[in-house]
Design an enzyme around this catalytic site. Structure first.
Site, PDB file in Angstrom:
ATOM      1  N   TYR A  26      45.592  43.212  48.546  1.00  0.00           N
ATOM      2  CA  TYR A  26      44.831  42.627  47.433  1.00  0.00           C
ATOM      3  C   TYR A  26      43.544  43.420  47.203  1.00  0.00           C
ATOM      4  CZ  TYR A  26      41.809  39.479  44.837  1.00  0.00           C
ATOM      5  OH  TYR A  26      40.932  38.955  43.910  1.00  0.00           O
ATOM      6  N   SER A  63      36.910  42.012  41.955  1.00  0.00           N
ATOM      7  CA  SER A  63      36.509  41.123  43.050  1.00  0.00           C
ATOM      8  C   SER A  63      35.517  41.872  43.902  1.00  0.00           C
ATOM      9  CB  SER A  63      37.729  40.741  43.893  1.00  0.00           C
ATOM     10  OG  SER A  63      37.338  40.144  45.120  1.00  0.00           O
TER      11      SER A  63
END
Length: 275
Positions: free
Chosen positions: A147, A133
């Site tokens: 995360y 990401s």
């Protein structure tokens, strides 16, 4: 005909990838925790091997890799796509919640790499795509620290892996998407803290923004994202970093500028530490 091994294949970018690969004519081994859901989503297709796999279980992963080799004869491309989002401040999230996110997002991918590498080394070729990401390059997202940490970990081990396996003719690419219009921000994909702390107003605002305002309005087209990944794979050239989306490029540029600014601010002082 080349074979792809795709994790987290029953929804999101993973499902889009599986469908597009099959349409393009590739063999696809696709892993999921819910085999019924995956089969229903993909349907009957030639060259499709759906596999029920627990990614945090090495034996389950190893069995899936072996089944893929047995059916197709090789694994040419691996897409470590499985993972889930976790919102919450570092103080709010329990040790168990944080470790569970690392188990899937980080150690699940490492299990796949560990079990697949003997085959890739033997055949002297392969391409590993680790779907991270842009949040693994910049952590400036309140409420997404754990995360982001899992995705930063993926960036780190992928860069080392790329250097380790280059001698075997294997490429490693870190894919860093921005916001794409998938179900990633839906309730079944984005987990929230069991025990919220009301003081964290910025975290609640960020969480609400992602769930209520960004969800369903992401500017990234999943179909186009997968097209890019497939083209990079087909080009067969080493590419360590693949940022996807104009927003990802902007986030990355902001991080690079911020790091450069901080480095220059104290360059003379910070480089005066040598003997």
């Amino acid at each position: 005909m080349k074979t792809w091994f795709v994790t987290g294949a029953s929804k999101g970018l993973g499902l889009t990838m599986v469908k597009k690969l099959l349409t393009t004519g590739y063999n696809v081994a696709a892993t999921t925790r819910n085999l019924k859901e995956l089969r229903r989503a993909v349907g009957e297709a030639s060259g499709f091997l759906p596999l029920a796999v627990d990614l945090v279980d090495e034996n389950s992963v190893g069995k899936a890799i072996d089944e893929t080799i047995k059916k197709f004869g090789s694994i040419d491309v691996i897409a470590n796509n499985a993972g889930y989002g976790l919102a919450g401040s570092l103080e709010e999230l329990s040790d168990a919640e944080a470790r569970a996110n690392f188990d899937v997002n980080v150690f699940g991918s490492l299990n796949v790499i560990r079990k697949a590498m003997p085959y890739l080394r033997k055949q002297g070729s392969g391409h590993i795509f680790n779907i991270a990401s842009v949040g693994g390059f910049t952590g400036a997202f309140p409420g997404f620290g754990i995360y982001c940490a899992t995705k930063f970990a993926m960036h780190g081990f992928s860069e080392s892996l790329a250097a380790e396996v280059k001698q075997f003719g294997i490429n490693v690419t870190i894919v860093s998407p921005g916001y794409f219009r998938t179900n990633f921000l839906e309730k079944d994909s984005l987990q929230v803290p069991k025990h919220e702390i009301s003081d964290y107003k910025s975290v609640r605002e960020s969480q609400a923004l992602h769930q209520n305002n960004i969800n369903g309005k992401q500017q990234g087209d999943p179909e186009k994202a997968i097209d890019v990944i497939i083209k990079v794979a087909e080009a067969g050239k080493p590419l360590t970093h693949l940022f996807l989306g104009s927003d990802a490029y902007n986030f990355a540029a902001q991080k690079i500028d911020a790091v450069t600014k901080d480095m220059e601010e104290v360059r003379t002082l910070a480089t005066s530490t040598d003997f």
